[in-house]
Design a protein around this motif. Structure first.
Motif, PDB file in Angstrom:
ATOM      1  N   ALA A   1       0.659  -1.348  -0.398  1.00 30.72           N
ATOM      2  CA  ALA A   1      -0.190   0.137  -0.595  1.00 30.72           C
ATOM      3  C   ALA A   1       0.964   1.411  -0.178  1.00 30.72           C
ATOM      4  O   ALA A   1       0.674   2.640  -0.587  1.00 30.72           O
ATOM      5  CB  ALA A   1      -1.024   0.120   0.876  1.00 30.72           C
ATOM      6  N   TRP A   2       1.792   1.206   0.527  1.00 31.08           N
ATOM      7  CA  TRP A   2       2.766   2.807   0.845  1.00 31.08           C
ATOM      8  C   TRP A   2       3.404   2.802  -0.462  1.00 31.08           C
ATOM      9  O   TRP A   2       3.850   3.858  -1.005  1.00 31.08           O
ATOM     10  CB  TRP A   2       4.266   1.924   1.888  1.00 31.08           C
ATOM     11  CG  TRP A   2       3.456   2.767   3.281  1.00 31.08           C
ATOM     12  CD1 TRP A   2       2.217   3.047   3.796  1.00 31.08           C
ATOM     13  CD2 TRP A   2       4.511   1.436   4.286  1.00 31.08           C
ATOM     14  NE1 TRP A   2       2.203   2.934   5.168  1.00 31.08           N
ATOM     15  CE2 TRP A   2       3.123   1.572   5.732  1.00 31.08           C
ATOM     16  CE3 TRP A   2       5.207   1.203   4.675  1.00 31.08           C
ATOM     17  CZ2 TRP A   2       3.354   1.376   6.970  1.00 31.08           C
ATOM     18  CZ3 TRP A   2       5.288   0.745   6.040  1.00 31.08           C
ATOM     19  CH2 TRP A   2       4.717   1.085   7.083  1.00 31.08           C
ATOM     20  N   LEU A   3       4.099   1.512  -1.117  1.00 25.86           N
ATOM     21  CA  LEU A   3       4.387   1.557  -2.418  1.00 25.86           C
ATOM     22  C   LEU A   3       3.563   2.336  -4.300  1.00 25.86           C
ATOM     23  O   LEU A   3       4.300   2.535  -4.573  1.00 25.86           O
ATOM     24  CB  LEU A   3       5.415   0.406  -2.838  1.00 25.86           C
ATOM     25  CG  LEU A   3       6.186  -0.330  -2.309  1.00 25.86           C
ATOM     26  CD1 LEU A   3       6.862  -1.288  -2.444  1.00 25.86           C
ATOM     27  CD2 LEU A   3       7.851   0.443  -1.816  1.00 25.86           C
ATOM     28  N   SER A   4       2.401   1.420  -3.785  1.00 23.51           N
ATOM     29  CA  SER A   4       1.503   2.700  -4.602  1.00 23.51           C
ATOM     30  C   SER A   4       1.108   3.866  -3.955  1.00 23.51           C
ATOM     31  O   SER A   4       0.006   3.674  -4.451  1.00 23.51           O
ATOM     32  CB  SER A   4       0.318   1.530  -4.781  1.00 23.51           C
ATOM     33  OG  SER A   4      -0.080   1.491  -3.006  1.00 23.51           O
ATOM     34  N   HIS A   5       1.065   4.110  -3.131  1.00 25.65           N
ATOM     35  CA  HIS A   5       0.337   4.778  -2.518  1.00 25.65           C
ATOM     36  C   HIS A   5       0.748   6.156  -3.518  1.00 25.65           C
ATOM     37  O   HIS A   5       2.532   6.539  -3.438  1.00 25.65           O
ATOM     38  CB  HIS A   5       0.693   5.569  -0.986  1.00 25.65           C
ATOM     39  CG  HIS A   5      -0.450   6.432  -0.464  1.00 25.65           C
ATOM     40  ND1 HIS A   5       0.235   7.917  -0.861  1.00 25.65           N
ATOM     41  CD2 HIS A   5      -1.640   6.247  -0.024  1.00 25.65           C
ATOM     42  CE1 HIS A   5      -0.339   9.292   0.017  1.00 25.65           C
ATOM     43  NE2 HIS A   5      -1.706   7.978   0.575  1.00 25.65           N
ATOM     44  N   GLU A   6      -0.235   6.972  -3.940  1.00 24.94           N
ATOM     45  CA  GLU A   6       0.347   8.085  -4.989  1.00 24.94           C
ATOM     46  C   GLU A   6       1.130   9.385  -4.170  1.00 24.94           C
ATOM     47  O   GLU A   6       2.265   9.738  -4.779  1.00 24.94           O
ATOM     48  CB  GLU A   6      -0.537   8.683  -5.930  1.00 24.94           C
ATOM     49  CG  GLU A   6      -1.489   7.671  -6.693  1.00 24.94           C
ATOM     50  CD  GLU A   6      -2.419   8.101  -7.731  1.00 24.94           C
ATOM     51  OE1 GLU A   6      -3.041   9.039  -7.441  1.00 24.94           O
ATOM     52  OE2 GLU A   6      -3.375   7.688  -8.296  1.00 24.94           O
TER      53      GLU A   6
ATOM     54  N   LEU B   1      11.196   4.281  -1.148  1.00 20.34           N
ATOM     55  CA  LEU B   1      10.960   4.252  -0.092  1.00 20.34           C
ATOM     56  C   LEU B   1      11.780   4.657   1.517  1.00 20.34           C
ATOM     57  O   LEU B   1      11.833   5.113   2.369  1.00 20.34           O
ATOM     58  CB  LEU B   1       9.264   3.207   0.503  1.00 20.34           C
ATOM     59  CG  LEU B   1       8.985   3.484   1.776  1.00 20.34           C
ATOM     60  CD1 LEU B   1       8.083   4.653   1.968  1.00 20.34           C
ATOM     61  CD2 LEU B   1       8.009   2.292   1.677  1.00 20.34           C
ATOM     62  N   CYS B   2      13.205   2.940   1.406  1.00 15.33           N
ATOM     63  CA  CYS B   2      13.657   3.386   2.765  1.00 15.33           C
ATOM     64  C   CYS B   2      14.563   4.392   3.198  1.00 15.33           C
ATOM     65  O   CYS B   2      14.806   4.416   3.819  1.00 15.33           O
ATOM     66  CB  CYS B   2      14.607   2.132   2.114  1.00 15.33           C
ATOM     67  SG  CYS B   2      13.501   0.215   2.199  1.00 15.33           S
ATOM     68  N   PHE B   3      14.943   5.227   1.370  1.00 16.32           N
ATOM     69  CA  PHE B   3      16.134   6.178   1.515  1.00 16.32           C
ATOM     70  C   PHE B   3      15.313   6.943   2.148  1.00 16.32           C
ATOM     71  O   PHE B   3      15.754   8.270   2.814  1.00 16.32           O
ATOM     72  CB  PHE B   3      16.141   6.856   0.627  1.00 16.32           C
ATOM     73  CG  PHE B   3      17.263   7.440   0.291  1.00 16.32           C
ATOM     74  CD1 PHE B   3      18.950   7.705   0.534  1.00 16.32           C
ATOM     75  CD2 PHE B   3      17.126   9.203  -0.293  1.00 16.32           C
ATOM     76  CE1 PHE B   3      19.325   8.981   0.689  1.00 16.32           C
ATOM     77  CE2 PHE B   3      17.493  10.159  -0.257  1.00 16.32           C
ATOM     78  CZ  PHE B   3      18.254   9.940   0.118  1.00 16.32           C
ATOM     79  N   GLY B   4      14.063   7.175   1.805  1.00 16.63           N
ATOM     80  CA  GLY B   4      12.866   8.747   2.329  1.00 16.63           C
ATOM     81  C   GLY B   4      12.746   8.769   4.038  1.00 16.63           C
ATOM     82  O   GLY B   4      13.195   9.586   4.539  1.00 16.63           O
ATOM     83  N   LEU B   5      12.603   6.963   4.064  1.00 14.71           N
ATOM     84  CA  LEU B   5      12.256   6.653   5.801  1.00 14.71           C
ATOM     85  C   LEU B   5      13.797   7.042   6.546  1.00 14.71           C
ATOM     86  O   LEU B   5      13.611   7.233   7.517  1.00 14.71           O
ATOM     87  CB  LEU B   5      12.068   5.716   5.605  1.00 14.71           C
ATOM     88  CG  LEU B   5       9.483   5.406   5.187  1.00 14.71           C
ATOM     89  CD1 LEU B   5      10.125   4.377   5.460  1.00 14.71           C
ATOM     90  CD2 LEU B   5       9.590   6.161   6.371  1.00 14.71           C
TER      91      LEU B   5
END
Length: 1324
Positions: free
Chosen positions: A784-789, A860-864
């Motif tokens: 869900a996080w990867l597909s969140h616009e 996503l990992c880099f952003g977090l």
């Protein structure tokens, strides 16, 4: 308006001129001060009519007490009027003359004025400031004594009562009533002095004390915890006595035959025994019982309470207490009728009448012998210093010689002996003694009805029997001495004074309890004032010591009175001068004070973020004492029953001392199978005085070799003369040096030393990043996080070439992936360091996922990771280069204080689980990994090792802030390990500690303290701080006194009198929750337990019959009385647990009637196969046969060199083919696996099979089978053994067991069934 004179300035030359001086003195400046506001209170006179009362608030409070409502005003007016009326009535009767009339009027006036303004401070008040209960004490006591004086005078003046003489004293005569009236009159006139000295408690305390004393000494009840519970307990005892009184009166009214006991008296004895047993097993507090009733009658209320949202997990303790009470009630439902029937049968057998000349002395001698052995000899032999002469216990526990305890305490033979002797004493000897005395006294009363008042005798016999039986059931340690003194005093010394053995025993029990109190008080006083060990804590102590010597006679009189009324004897200001305090119940403290732990569930969020309440060591360490209370709740009653704390009685006090835990345990209620106690935990790092006393109770005295002034040494394992003398002059003794209790070992490391260097901080940040990546990959919301616009749009710029986050909080010194070229954190530099870890975590995820360097997962990992490090820098005030700000920021993130201040991180608000489930646990796991790094620096270099370590820590370790309610829930639920980052802010320190907890068994020293010493020092502290208002923090009464442990005892008082860090609520421990005692005595006897036992017995019988019937023939023979029968139409086989259904294939005919196929348990005690080998029988064959081994032939029963391949799976013969016996399949009629009902279910394998796991002396994947010529073995072996499925043998991992997983391996629940083993082992 105020006028103030202000002199004018006078020049120097005017001072020489007297006229000018007078003129200047006469000149004044009139200044008008600002008017002060005038407050007036409206006083209501009539409806609509008010009158102003001009008083300031403080002045009005100093004159009158504030009332809380109209009802209280009405009650005060009524009580004041009652005081005046009763005083007028006594004056009218002429009880007071001359000066005593004036004194009595002063008493009336003082009682009435106390209703307007209470005395502050009051000597009997347990609290500072206004106490509304104490304001009504004087008028209530005055009314009670006036009514008592009037009633006694009326009884003395009335018609004479029938003379009642007991032990030479004539009761209820006119002189008796008049003497009691005069005593009450003098005591009333002394009210001013009595209340000044605080000899009468406040009204509710007095009511509780009276009810408790009547219930304990009159009916054998236990101690109570509140006035309501005291009333409930007394009413329960009165109801039981009223029920029994009618049976007793009816039994003794008619004369008895010489050798016959009336049936009604036997019924009375049976009911007395059953009711006494039931009452002894019930607590005086009905709260748990009412909770159990409420859950049964009103389950909707409980479900509604469970549905309400909670800040923390529900507490398991209430449910555990309800279950214990339920077990007791179920057990009493069975045991009380059994006890009643047995007592009825024994009483009706006339054994007590036929053998009354001999049986009594036999029972007395047996009770004395068993009591001496159980309660004197065994406890002395188990003490740390037996008889204060030996230096080691004679009977040592297994843990005595261990330096560090690793497991729970082992049950020793002398503990079993102690427990069983107590059972014999409580349930056999003393009931027989009481029944013998009841029968003898009832026979004597019925034979001479004119000499005794039957109604009074029936009442005394009922009350005495109820009291003695309940006392024997609840607290047997002191019963043998009471019985011995009764026999000696009334059978040998003064036989003419005897009023029957039952009443003699009842009177002696009252006298002995008071004598024990007197003995404890005298020991305390003599130990405290002994001149060779007196410790003067102040100058007053040195002044009071010589002045206390001439008042020794007065001190002895006070000790007698205090023992008679059960009041403490307290030292005045801690000196050698003793005063008698007011009467208190066994609970001692009037207030229900409990420690309220400060955490996030009871403080505001703003307070948590700003001031961090509860950050002091005492508040954080209180949870360990709470866990210790839960451990004691589980084991204390059983440990007392096993004698691990020595002898005990209601009101006793013990100190548990370990390396850092020091707690005082106060036993309040002691019942039959239950103990109510309260624990008071002291500071971990106590004061200097506390440390000296802790050293005194933990140090050994074996090295002391002194004898007076020289050192001649001592015998082996014997104390020296000086050591033995010193131990006898202490108010405490060590009863156990190795008491094992489950708790937490605490290790704390200074976080500053672990993060002082930049390299160590870089390691922490690296583990922080890796932990965030781990939690991202493990999250179920990752797709869900990867597909969140919104998240994708916010993170899309980071994949642009040349992008770098150049926040000033990032630096090369702490960030391993810092990009020097771009001066910030960039995606390529991040991937160069962490891409392998991301790819490994993604590979461990269930479904495949794209994990290239520019994939959404990596982005996503880099952003977090950037967000988490920026949050750490923000919490550190962008001063991460300094250690203190870095630790402050790390602690803020550890407790969940994430402050997102950068607009580039606002995308995280799309789903707050990104913070709660990824970043927050990441920083906590990083701290654990960083701590492990010091033990093995290179251990986590491999991704697989690091991944498994994080998974293991996540499973078994709780990492949380100590203010989080989850921390308390984890400790109380016995989590194996916990970790926290603690910020300690004391007066002189501000430091951060990494706290690591590991659940293990701790070793404590159990010190028994003289209970009168504890009560006296507690009462002295209350008098000194509340009444005398000594606010000196270094007062003499809290200085160390090793002989009495004065500092530790005074520190354990309720706050603000003492300073314990934890005071537990009143907690009840039940014997049924102790695992070792439950295994020794068995579980509770209930209808359900009896039904289960019958079912198990029937199951064992059926298994044994099935195995025995099948040993000489087929299964159908057992149904035919053992005749020969051949079944040509066998039933269809049942499916086995391992295979869906057995394939049809005929059983090999090469196995005759005597050949059975069964597993060979090599090395597991296969007695039949070993016996067969010794007798020269055919050897055991392994299945499958080894390569090249000879195989069994088809038709011949004798072994031949070759045989065809075994069939795959057990099958019956084809239809129409004669078979040697009827085949039932592997789960046939007589096999346990095929039977459904008494402990077996469909498809359940047989018990008695080898347990799961690899078989001993056997290669993996093989299952050795024996071809025996004897009877069948096991329930599945009742038929010719089925062959194994080669597919199952070839794939042991698929079969579910390492040994092949054939039909011989039963499920775990049936393999461990103990019912089938004994009856089947005889078949081998």
């Amino acid at each position: 308006m105020q006028v103030r004179r202000v002199p004018l300035e006078i020049p120097e030359f005017d001072l020489l001129d007297q006229d000018s001086l007078h003129e200047s003195q006469e000149q004044t400046l009139m200044e008008e001060a600002p008017p002060r506001p005038q407050h007036s209170y409206k006083y209501w006179l009539l409806p609509g009519r008010w009158t102003p009362v001009r008083y300031e608030r403080l002045a009005l409070l100093a004159l009158l007490d504030r009332t809380r409502g109209v009802l209280e005003n009405i009650f005060v007016v009524w009580l004041g009027s009652l005081v005046a009326f009763l005083g007028y009535l006594l004056l009218l009767k002429g009880f007071f003359r001359d000066i005593w009339v004036f004194q009595f009027c002063l008493v009336i006036a003082s009682c009435q004025y106390s209703l307007l303004k209470s005395v502050q401070p009051d000597a009997a008040s347990p609290m500072h400031g206004h106490n509304w209960v104490i304001a009504y004490s004087r008028p209530v006591y005055f009314c009670c004594f006036c009514l008592l004086i009037w009633l006694l005078d009326a009884l003395g003046s009335a018609l004479p009562f029938p003379p009642v003489s007991l032990y030479g004293l004539t009761l209820f005569s006119a002189p008796f009533f008049f003497c009691a009236r005069d005593v009450a009159t003098v005591f009333t006139l002394c009210f001013p002095v009595v209340f000044l000295l605080g000899l009468l408690p406040q009204v509710n305390t007095c009511l509780m004390y009276l009810l408790e004393q009547i219930d304990m000494h009159g009916f054998g009840g236990t101690a109570t915890t509140s006035p309501l519970t005291a009333l409930y307990s007394l009413l329960r005892s009165l109801l039981a006595a009223a029920l029994l009184y009618g049976f007793c009166l009816g039994a003794i009214k008619a004369p008895w035959p010489d050798q016959h006991v009336p049936v009604l008296f036997s019924v009375f004895c049976g009911l007395l025994m059953a009711i006494s047993y039931h009452l002894s097993r019930q607590s005086s507090d009905p709260a748990v019982l009412w909770s159990l009733i409420r859950t049964k009658l009103f389950p909707d209320l409980e479900e509604r309470n469970l549905e309400t949202p909670r800040a923390e997990a529900p507490d398991p303790l209430p449910g555990k207490l309800r279950q214990s009470v339920r077990d007791i009630l179920h057990s009493d439902l069975v045991m009380c009728p059994v006890i009643a029937v047995l007592s009825f049968a024994i009483s009706a057998s006339t054994v007590f009448i036929a053998l009354k000349s001999v049986l009594g002395f036999v029972l007395y001698a047996l009770a004395g012998l068993v009591g001496f052995l159980t309660h004197y000899l065994l406890p002395q032999l188990r003490k740390q210093l037996p008889w204060f002469c030996l230096s080691q216990p004679v009977l040592k526990s297994q843990e005595y010689s261990q330096f560090e305890v690793r497991s729970a305490a082992q049950l020793m033979w002398f503990e079993k002996l102690y427990a069983w002797l107590q059972c014999v004493e409580k349930y056999l000897i003393y009931p027989a003694v009481v029944l013998n005395a009841l029968t003898g006294d009832a026979h004597a009363v019925s034979g001479r009805p004119d000499k005794f008042c039957l109604y009074c005798r029936a009442l005394l016999m009922t009350v005495a029997g109820l009291k003695l039986l309940r006392s024997a059931f609840c607290c047997p340690p002191q019963q043998y001495l009471t019985l011995a003194f009764t026999v000696l005093l009334f059978h040998f010394d003064y036989p003419r004074l005897s009023q029957g053995f039952l009443l003699d025993y009842f009177l002696m029990s009252l006298l002995c309890s008071k004598l024990w109190d007197l003995l404890y008080k005298l020991r305390f006083v003599l130990t405290y004032i002994a001149p060779w060990q007196i410790t003067w804590g102040s100058a007053f102590h040195a002044f009071a010591q010589p002045f206390a010597v001439p008042h020794s006679a007065m001190l002895f009189v006070q000790a007698l009175l205090s023992a008679l009324f059960s009041t403490p004897l307290n030292p005045l200001l801690g000196s050698a001068v003793f005063l008698m305090s007011y009467a208190r119940p066994l609970k001692f403290w009037e207030r229900d004070y409990n420690t309220k732990r400060v955490d996030h569930s009871n403080t505001r969020l703003s307070t948590q973020l700003d001031r961090n309440p509860g950050a002091d060591d005492n508040n954080l360490n209180s949870i360990f004492y709470e866990h210790l209370t839960r451990s004691l709740q589980h084991t204390l009653c059983g440990d007392l029953a096993l004698g691990r704390w020595g002898n005990y009685s209601p009101g006793d006090c013990f100190i548990l001392a370990s390396d850092y835990l020091n707690a005082l345990v106060h036993l309040i209620e002691v019942g039959n199978g239950l103990v109510t106690f309260q624990l008071r935990g002291l500071e971990f790092r106590g004061t200097y005085c506390q440390q000296r006393e802790v050293e005194a109770i933990t140090e050994g005295v074996e090295e002391d070799e002194g004898c007076c002034c020289c050192e001649p040494g001592h015998l082996p394992r014997v104390l020296s003369f000086n050591a033995a003398f010193g131990q006898r002059w202490l108010a405490w003794e060590v009863t156990a040096s190795k008491y094992v209790l489950e708790g937490y070992s605490i290790s704390d490391n200074n976080a500053a030393s672990m993060l002082q260097v930049f390299d160590l901080r870089k390691i922490l940040i690296t583990y922080y990043v890796k932990s965030i990546i781990y939690y991202v990959s493990r999250s179920p919301k990752l797709e869900a996080w990867l597909s969140h616009e919104g998240i994708g749009a916010a993170l899309r710029p980071v994949r642009a070439p040349g992008y770098a986050d150049s926040d000033p909080t990032f630096s090369l010194s702490v960030d391993e992936d810092y990009d020097l070229r771009l001066a910030g954190l960039s995606l390529p530099a991040f991937c160069a360091v962490h891409l392998d870890w991301i790819q490994y975590c993604a590979s461990r995820r269930g479904q495949p996922m794209e994990h290239d360097w520019n994939s959404p997962l990596v982005t996503l990992c880099f952003g977090l990771c950037v967000l988490g490090r920026r949050a750490l820098g923000t919490a550190s005030h962008s001063m991460a280069a300094s250690l203190e700000p870095f630790l402050y920021g790390l602690h803020a993130l550890f407790k969940g204080d994430f402050r997102i201040t950068s607009p580039r991180d606002e995308w995280v608000f799309a789903d707050m689980d990104l913070l709660h489930r990824v970043v927050a646990p990441g920083v906590r796991m990083a701290l654990k990994l960083h701590q492990d790094h010091f033990t093995s620096p290179d251990e986590y270099e491999e991704p697989a090792v690091l991944y498994d370590a994080i998974a293991a820590n996540e499973e078994r370790l709780v990492i949380s802030h100590e203010g989080d309610p989850a921390w308390r829930s984890a400790i109380l639920s016995n989590t194996p390990a916990l970790l926290a980052l603690r910020h300690v802010m004391d007066d002189a320190s501000d430091e951060y500690k990494i706290i690591m907890l590991n659940r293990r068994h701790l070793s404590f020293r159990v010190i028994k303290v003289n209970r009168e010493c504890v009560r006296g020092l507690w009462a002295g502290q209350q008098q000194e701080l509340v009444f005398l208002r000594n606010r000196n923090p270094e007062r003499g009464s809290i200085q160390n006194a090793k002989q009495a442990l004065r500092n530790m005892i005074n520190s354990s008082c309720d706050q603000p009198l003492g300073y314990p860090i934890y005071v537990s609520p009143l907690t009840t421990s039940f014997a049924g929750s102790h695992p070792q005692l439950r295994a020794l005595w068995g579980g509770p006897v209930s209808l359900g337990a009896i039904a289960r036992w019958l079912l198990r017995s029937w199951e064992r019988l059926q298994k044994g019959c099935g195995a025995g019937c099948n040993s000489g023939g087929n299964v159908d023979d057992s149904d035919c009385g053992g005749g020969s029968s051949v079944s040509n139409n066998p039933p269809a086989p049942h499916p086995t647990p391992e295979t869906p259904a057995a394939r049809e294939q005929p059983f090999p005919l090469g196995l005759g009637l005597g050949w059975t196929l069964r597993p060979s348990l090599s090395g597991a005690g296969d007695g039949f196969s070993s016996r067969r080998r010794r007798e020269g029988g055919p050897p055991s064959l392994q299945w499958p046969p080894p390569m090249g081994a000879p195989r069994l032939p088809g038709p011949a029963p004798s072994p031949v060199p070759a045989s065809p391949a075994p069939p795959e799976g057990p099958q019956p013969p084809p239809a129409g083919t004669p078979a040697p016996f009827g085949y039932e399949g592997p789960s046939g009629k007589w096999s346990l696996g095929g039977r459904k009902g008494l402990g077996g279910s469909d498809g359940e394998a047989a018990s008695g099979s080898p347990k799961g796991g690899p078989l001993r002396s056997q290669a993996p994947g093989t299952s050795p089978l024996d071809l025996g010529l004897g009877p069948d073995v096991g329930s599945d072996a009742s038929l010719p053994g089925p062959a194994q499925d080669p597919s199952l043998l070839a794939r042991p991992s698929e079969a579910g067991t390492p040994g092949g997983g054939g039909n011989w391996l039963a499920p775990p629940e049936e393999r461990e069934s103990p019912a089938a083993q004994p009856l089947l082992e005889h078949q081998y």
